[in-house]
Design an enzyme around this catalytic site. Structure first.
Site, PDB file in Angstrom:
ATOM      1  N   LYS A   1     -19.394  23.472  -8.613  1.00  0.00           N
ATOM      2  CA  LYS A   1     -20.013  22.314  -9.271  1.00  0.00           C
ATOM      3  C   LYS A   1     -19.383  21.999 -10.632  1.00  0.00           C
ATOM      4  O   LYS A   1     -19.453  20.871 -11.124  1.00  0.00           O
ATOM      5  CB  LYS A   1     -21.499  22.574  -9.487  1.00  0.00           C
ATOM      6  CG  LYS A   1     -22.304  22.641  -8.198  1.00  0.00           C
ATOM      7  CD  LYS A   1     -22.648  21.260  -7.692  1.00  0.00           C
ATOM      8  CE  LYS A   1     -23.589  21.310  -6.499  1.00  0.00           C
ATOM      9  NZ  LYS A   1     -23.801  19.966  -5.925  1.00  0.00           N
TER      10      LYS A   1
ATOM     11  N   SER B   1     -18.280  28.329  -1.589  1.00  0.00           N
ATOM     12  CA  SER B   1     -18.599  27.355  -2.633  1.00  0.00           C
ATOM     13  C   SER B   1     -19.370  27.913  -3.819  1.00  0.00           C
ATOM     14  O   SER B   1     -19.311  27.347  -4.906  1.00  0.00           O
ATOM     15  CB  SER B   1     -19.380  26.192  -2.015  1.00  0.00           C
ATOM     16  OG  SER B   1     -20.486  26.685  -1.290  1.00  0.00           O
TER      17      SER B   1
END
Lengths: 323, 323
Positions: A51, A302
């Site tokens: 992110k 991720s």
């Protein structure tokens, strides 16, 4: 609708260079010989998730005149940490709007990055964030529904092709779709022959159903919340769905048991702590081989933020489990 | 005695380029502000440890005429896996001599890399390895007592200075001393003002005692075996001790509880699975701050191979522990 381009992703890579870690591709000596596997370990970013890339690109693009007014984000998860961390690096004030049920440890972590935290009822998150934007002249940094955020996440795809020019398959988690949109943009733009395959938990398989239908099919937030992969409970927006429809080669779903197994495999075989959302691509590699193209495969890991006790429980081998 | 030079390390970096992963430096957002911390995650190498670097440099240097005769190593740990993995990559046959008490999983892993495994009583390891060298014309690859191995491990130091030119402190585990010798050679050679500090378990603190005495002080293998850090139970050789004496700026020891705590911290805060031996530098950073120089600090996380149940047990928080 304007979609993100490879040039946007290249420009993002320049902007985030000093903020995000240039993660390596990690070869897996335990992979199948006909489909060698590399991991792209985005769990090793500061704050433990990809992110940071989208947040850094979006915040770097805020005009000089608006910077002192700061940024606003609403999120209780990795996006909140990412915006707080990046804003501090760029010297901008940040306000993070979080729902009432957010664990104190997450609020403390966000404050630890220097952000102001506003706690509100979950249904008021968006409206409070918008009010802050209006009152302070601050800039909203959305978690996925923004071209700059998509381009920032796309730098992962750029790096994959830089490091493995003959990659055949890229596996990428799908939730709101910002990561998958960006990665597909970069990989398909630079190497059209490679297949980019999205991965979702079956219990939050709205994007898979939507792509099969050719239009967005809504699942209730309640249904999407059933999966252990708490980072994959969002649904694509019009913008990200348009990217997925145009650029993904396919999407597969994985079960909760497959996700749990992948978390343990990543810890023991790849020495990486992945959160369930970060492990879905490895779960697909391990358990959905028949539905994936062969060849040189990259799985995007991720993120790595999960409760310590949950991780411990997923590592206990069946023989030694007490329940 | 001839010591390894920075030029040797630079040459090694060229030789191992296609075998070892170029690991990044990972910034830690949980570090103290007056001594920011980066991790050098060598647990992310194939086979899960830095050993691949030294093995690759040593094997790359074997003369063409001797290559078909293969390589021999005696080890039950990371060095065995590293030699087997690298030999396969270079297309050389490998024989690994392991002691009788080696777990079947480790023997299987070594065979999985295509190596021949010879199981012998522990006291016969060296003599059997030497006999194989004599009979087959094979080349012995020692775990640390060799200039090529030291230079290979030194590439870690080279990369640290490449990525963080103004590093102030490098923390490196000390066992046989090959890693610490190589890293100190590179770091002190390229940035003399940086301090390179060795870290040992107090229960295997023979190198610390030896450096204080200015000569090698032997501890019994039985004493050294008390630590949970099973990769740090070896003792320096004349060659590595000469490097440590000339090039280390200091050495600190850590307790078993500090090591266990560091394994958990690395998993939860840095999302890295480190074995106890790989976590000693983080233990020193966390618990021996008063004995370390201030400034920009790099901790070498040397490996990540530990039993799954041990990792699970170290992650269970005190509140939820049943015993």
């Amino acid at each position: 609708m304007k979609l993100t381009t490879v040039e946007d992703v290249r420009a993002a890579a320049e902007r985030i260079r000093d903020t995000a870690v240039r993660t390596p591709l990690l070869p897996c000596d335990w992979a199948d010989t006909d489909r060698p596997l590399w991991l792209k370990p985005e769990n090793l970013q500061p704050i433990g998730a990809f992110k940071i890339r989208g947040a850094a690109n979006a915040i770097a693009r805020i005009p000089e005149a608006d910077r002192a007014n700061g940024v606003v984000a609403y999120s209780s998860g990795n996006h909140a940490q990412a915006v707080a961390y990046v804003a501090k690096r760029f010297g901008l004030p940040a306000v993070i709007v979080v729902p009432e049920n957010t664990p104190a440890t997450k609020i403390d972590a966000t404050r630890g990055h220097g952000a102001e935290v506003v706690v509100v009822p979950i249904t008021d998150r968006e409206i409070v964030a918008e009010r802050l934007v209006a009152q302070r002249g601050a800039t909203l940094v959305p978690p996925f529904d923004h071209l700059d955020v998509i381009a920032g996440q796309g730098t992962i795809g750029l790096e994959i092709v830089e490091d493995l020019a003959d990659v055949d398959v890229v596996l990428v988690p799908v939730s709101g779709g910002g990561l998958a949109s960006g990665v597909a943009t970069a990989v398909k733009g630079l190497r059209p022959d490679a297949a980019v395959i999205g991965v979702e938990p079956a219990l939050a398989g709205d994007a898979a159903e939507s792509l099969a239908a050719g239009h967005r099919v809504e699942w209730s937030a309640h249904d999407r919340a059933r999966t252990i992969a708490d980072g994959l409970r969002a649904a694509p927006s019009d913008l990200t769905f348009a990217h997925l429809l145009a650029r993904l080669d396919g999407i597969v779903t994985v079960t909760e048991d497959q996700i749990r197994d992948a978390v343990a495999t990543l810890a023991t075989r790849a020495r990486l702590v992945a959160e369930p959302s970060g492990a879905v691509t490895t779960a697909a590699y391990l358990h959905r081989a028949a539905d994936l193209p062969r060849g040189r495969t990259v799985a995007v890991v991720s993120g790595g933020n999960l409760d310590r006790d949950l991780l411990a429980s997923l590592l206990v081998t069946p023989d030694t489990r007490t329940s």
